[in-house]
Scaffold this active site. Structure first.
Site, mmCIF file in Angstrom:
data_model
loop_
_atom_site.group_PDB
_atom_site.id
_atom_site.type_symbol
_atom_site.label_atom_id
_atom_site.label_comp_id
_atom_site.label_asym_id
_atom_site.label_seq_id
_atom_site.Cartn_x
_atom_site.Cartn_y
_atom_site.Cartn_z
ATOM 1 N N LYS A 286 -0.223 14.201 7.535
ATOM 2 C CA LYS A 286 -1.140 13.899 8.637
ATOM 3 C C LYS A 286 -2.364 13.207 8.046
ATOM 4 O O LYS A 286 -2.857 13.590 6.987
ATOM 5 C CB LYS A 286 -1.573 15.186 9.350
ATOM 6 C CG LYS A 286 -0.403 16.029 9.861
ATOM 7 C CD LYS A 286 0.299 15.370 11.028
ATOM 8 C CE LYS A 286 1.441 16.222 11.522
ATOM 9 N NZ LYS A 286 2.647 16.108 10.688
ATOM 10 N N ASP A 287 -2.865 12.212 8.752
ATOM 11 C CA ASP A 287 -3.950 11.400 8.220
ATOM 12 C C ASP A 287 -5.301 12.080 8.321
ATOM 13 O O ASP A 287 -5.448 13.138 8.918
ATOM 14 C CB ASP A 287 -3.991 10.046 8.926
ATOM 15 C CG ASP A 287 -2.911 9.115 8.419
ATOM 16 O OD1 ASP A 287 -2.640 9.135 7.218
ATOM 17 O OD2 ASP A 287 -2.331 8.384 9.235
#
Length: 654
Positions: A286-287
């Protein structure tokens, strides 16, 4: 040193229906950023000449995509160390960056009129919940720690975490990691009671896997002696005998994080737990610039130790603990559920209704997003193409040569030294960050010599090396899908490909009525794939021939760089699509509650019925390896590249 963080990107869309006028109007449109600077509550307008957070336009995806070359998250203290006095603004430097059309992103599938909106004005405007392989959406809604039935095992008490001094912890960590020649560490027991000694024994063994303890009398004083039980093997395999047989070996938990990417979060957790990062596993990355909720598994770390981190760490919360017998694997997830707020929208209610209905009913082109290709003047796909061509001098040159555009000052100096001397040692001296791709390649050249670039390049971690060739695959795919939409529109045609199970088959003319555009897939170039039996199949061949590659032989003499093919849907229709338009006055207030807000009992935000601004709050679910920014692009009808956004305005809200 005061730092300014770039917090939002306004995706502006001109309102003129004339295309030529639109192009001019785009240049006049403005974007804004709202950023917090520490505890300073004052706000003002400032012209910023430094690089904004690279994750501005990154959306969350479910595949591993390593960081861009030169980017090292562990060296954040160097982010603002450039002192070159470069007069160029960031917008000027980003003139050398990529736009969507540079990587084949050119088409839309909807017919509504685009409008303006601000994406990620606050990172909390972009929330991602992971969808597990069982279809369950991950939520943080429970902080309780599970209790074992096995009475012979005692979880660490709260005192365990505080009984050791910082100096003791430092010495024990050095012993655990074999960083010095000491064979043991002695800790004096100040308050000599059996209970106190027990807590110290437990603290050492719990917090420093691999160490054993014993009690000794020295000069009339009691000492706890810590020593290695089995050297490096004990460190690699935490003490099995202290783990109950009835308990699963892996503690699964939900990680809620704010403004941190997954790998950075794992590194922080492993540092505080004093374990290696590789004992953690997860289903997807996940960024950074978002609030994200995902499941993590860790080998033989108790829920109590993990829960204690909630008192120590900023921007993280851990909960929903359980013990299981298996780790997590990349790609096991079904996808992600997104909650996105676009602030300060200009679209009419009718425009918004048309845009969101189109997203729900038709979907969006399944392009690979801009973060797949890097942000500098040397796109990652060019390096990937050189690898596939077996052109190693060009690989070295593309990675190390000077390039225009936005880069950290130390990288600029390193490249200048390389161009001047072609001396790996001299260029390496200019790099304070040795673990970036450039530093790794230079170390490899220093070790193996300039005539053995292949071995030198091999020093770079495998995922980073493969990132380049996957970027080239993505580049080809984007261009081909644009050509497919242009040539045949939004319907299945004879010669298209569709999947039956895991196998791709051609759609025959007599059977074409049984398929829609949502059934059509396109191949990523590689071995063991087939191509469409129409003009697009020929276009694949022409593109690869132009790049001096043989589409019928994508096997590389170095096995790692042999491209295995795959298939990807050309149109993605999001699931669970919903939306609402809300009014607000203050851009700093949240427009919905998060999992953490609910756990902490925070009330729903009270919003005015007739505020100064309007925001579009949308929710949707996407499958793995799809990009939420590409869905948002379809709604707004706007180029999402950093280059395009920074050309619109260089004035950012502080």
């Amino acid at each position: 040193m005061e730092t300014v963080e770039m917090n939002s990107v306004s995706l502006k869309r001109p309102h003129s229906e004339d295309d030529a006028a639109n192009a001019d109007e785009i240049k006049r449109q403005k974007i804004s950023e709202n950023s917090k600077t520490g505890s300073n509550s004052e706000q003002g307008v400032q012209t910023v000449t430094e690089q904004p957070d690279k994750s501005l336009l990154e959306d969350t995806k479910n595949e591993i995509i390593p960081g861009e070359e030169g980017e090292e998250q562990e060296d954040e203290e160097l982010e603002d160390s450039d002192e070159d006095g470069d007069p160029e603004s960031f917008a000027d430097m980003m003139k050398h960056g990529l736009t969507e059309s540079d990587v084949g992103i050119t088409k839309f599938v909807s017919c509504h009129k685009g409008f303006s909106g601000i994406l990620k004005e606050r990172y909390s405007d972009f929330v991602v919940h992971e969808i597990g392989k069982d279809g369950r959406v991950s939520h943080l809604d429970d902080f309780t720690v599970p209790v074992d039935d096995e009475v012979n095992f005692e979880d660490p008490s709260e005192e365990t975490f505080t009984v050791l001094s910082d100096e003791d912890k430092q010495r024990l960590e050095e012993l655990q990691l074999l960083k010095n020649k000491e064979t043991s560490v002695a800790i004096e027991v100040i308050e000599d009671t059996k209970e106190k000694r027990t807590v110290i024994h437990q603290a050492v063994k719990s917090l420093f896997p691999g160490l054993e303890t014993k009690t000794e009398d020295r000069d009339g004083k009691k000492y706890i002696i810590a020593y290695h039980a089995a050297g490096k093997k004990a460190l690699a395999n935490p003490r099995k005998h202290s783990w109950p047989k009835s308990r699963g070996s892996y503690c699964h938990f939900v990680l809620y994080k704010e403004n941190k990417d997954t790998m950075d979060a794992i590194n922080v957790l492993s540092k505080f737990l004093r374990v290696k990062p590789n004992i953690f596993s997860y289903m997807g990355t996940k960024d950074k610039r978002a609030i994200t909720v995902q499941e993590i598994a860790v080998l033989r770390i108790t829920a109590q130790r993990l829960a204690h981190l909630n008192k120590c760490l900023m921007n993280f919360k851990l909960g929903n603990f359980s013990y299981k017998n298996h780790p997590l694997k990349l790609g096991e997830l079904q996808g992600n559920h997104f909650t996105v707020v676009l602030r300060n929208i200009t679209g009419t209610d009718d425009q918004i209704e048309q845009a969101m209905n189109s997203l729900r009913e038709i979907g969006f082109i399944n392009y690979y997003g801009m973060q797949r290709f890097g942000t500098t003047a040397v796109p990652t796909y060019q390096i990937g193409r050189a690898i596939l061509q077996n052109n190693w001098n060009e690989v070295m040159d593309l990675i190390l040569k000077p390039r225009p555009g936005a880069e950290k000052g130390y990288l600029v100096k390193c490249r200048e030294e390389w161009a001047k001397t072609k001396d790996p040692a001299a260029a390496l001296k200019k790099l304070p960050v040795k673990r970036c791709v450039e530093g790794q390649l230079l170390r490899g050249l220093l070790k193996y010599g300039m005539k053995n670039i292949i071995s030198a390049f091999g020093i770079i971690p495998r995922n980073n090396r493969l990132m380049y060739i996957h970027s080239y695959q993505s580049y080809v795919w984007n261009n081909m899908v644009s050509k497919r939409i242009e040539e045949y529109g939004l319907k299945a045609v004879p010669g298209d490909l569709t999947l039956k199970g895991a196998t791709a088959v051609h759609i025959e003319e007599g059977d074409v009525h049984n398929y829609t555009i949502h059934d059509v897939v396109m191949p990523l170039p590689g071995f063991d794939v087939i191509y469409p039996k129409h003009k697009i199949g020929e276009a694949y061949k022409e593109m690869l021939v132009a790049d001096n590659l043989d589409i019928n032989n994508m096997r590389h003499k170095i096995r790692d760089y042999s491209l295995s093919g795959a298939y990807r849907k050309i149109i993605i229709r999001p699931q669970n699509v919903s939306w609402e338009v809300v009014a607000y006055d203050d851009p700093r207030i949240p427009l919905f509650t998060t999992d953490l807000d609910k756990l902490e009992g925070k009330p729903l935000p009270v919003l005015p019925t007739d505020g100064k601004f309007r925001a579009l709050k949308m929710e949707f679910s996407l499958p793995p390896s799809t990009y939420a920014t590409m869905a948002i692009r379809e709604v707004l009808k706007m180029d999402t590249s950093i280059k395009n956004q920074t050309q619109l305005n260089t004035t950012w809200l502080r």
